[in-house]
Design an enzyme around this catalytic site. Structure first.
Site, PDB file in Angstrom:
ATOM      1  NE  ARG A  42      -1.679  -6.398 -18.826  1.00  0.00           N
ATOM      2  CZ  ARG A  42      -0.828  -6.520 -17.805  1.00  0.00           C
ATOM      3  NH1 ARG A  42       0.284  -7.231 -17.941  1.00  0.00           N
ATOM      4  NH2 ARG A  42      -1.089  -5.942 -16.652  1.00  0.00           N
ATOM      5  CB  SER A 111      -9.394  -4.895 -15.411  1.00  0.00           C
ATOM      6  OG  SER A 111      -8.586  -5.207 -16.501  1.00  0.00           O
ATOM      7  CE  LYS A 140      -3.968  -5.748 -13.343  1.00  0.00           C
ATOM      8  NZ  LYS A 140      -5.096  -5.533 -14.243  1.00  0.00           N
TER       9      LYS A 140
END
Ligand code: 3NM
Length: 213
Positions: A42, A111, A140
């Site tokens: 990521r 997601s 996040k």
């Protein structure tokens, strides 16, 4: 391929917000050594060229170890590495559009942040889903945590593998499993540990014991 995804319990994300570029291979090796079943790259701030380069380096290690590598956000990179999977968010291209880019056997995960999105992702053809964030997380920060109460319901409604995510640490993993989770993603809980392999191994043991129970 799909069967091997079902066997996966611990999904580690190597997020470049937590790992220096120079340490990517070392951290990948530690996650493998600890028993991570899947590893995602990521990289939200790096150039495409840099992400491609790092994904290639990681794949050199993961493929030797038989651990699938998932690329976040970039179907062309997943295709070219070639990675075993691609992960998409709610605001990315559709799974159908991504499938036109990636290789036929590339998993696509998505997601999801509530049960409605989880069912929609399954209907859209996701091979697996992320479900969270369960708890508040600096990885996040803009998402409201959904807690553990929906874990049972999402497992009733969705048959593809569900990886619970968001604020999961070794300390709260038993509660997450008690709430019905079978698979989890852990990011900072692994990457911020002074011994990444050891914490990965401990998380894997809890997940495996839960599976046997
Ligand atoms: N996705 P940590 S939560 C990358 O809910 C990501 O979709 C989420 O990081 C989601 O384990 C999250 O450090 C961050 O809390 C997870």
């Amino acid at each position: 391929m799909v069967d091997s995804l079902k066997r996966c319990r611990l999904y580690a994300i190597l997020d470049l917000a937590y790992v220096e570029v120079a340490k990517v291979e070392h951290v990948t090796a530690e996650l493998i050594r600890g028993g991570a079943d899947l590893i995602q790259l990521r990289a939200k701030k790096q150039t495409l060229a840099e992400i491609r380069r790092l994904a290639g380096k990681m794949h050199g290690l993961t493929s030797k170890a038989g651990v699938p590598l998932i690329v976040n956000d970039h179907p062309e990179i997943a295709r070219d590495v070639p990675a075993e999977g691609l992960h998409l968010g709610q605001d990315d291209l559709s799974i159908a559009a991504a499938r036109r880019v990636v290789r036929q056997d590339c998993w696509i995960g998505k997601s999801t942040h509530n049960v409605v999105q989880a069912i929609a992702a399954q209907d859209e053809g996701a091979d697996y889903i992320g479900f969270g964030p369960l708890f508040a997380t600096p990885t996040k920060p803009d998402y409201a945590p959904i807690g553990t109460t929906e874990i049972g319901r999402v497992h009733e409604k969705v048959r593809v593998p569900i990886f619970c995510i968001g604020g999961i640490k070794l300390a709260n993993l038993p509660d997450v499993l008690a709430a019905g989770a079978k698979r989890v993603v852990i990011v900072s809980g692994l990457l911020q540990s002074p011994d990444i392999a050891a914490v990965t191994q401990s998380a894997k043991q809890l997940l495996t014991k839960n599976q046997d129970a």
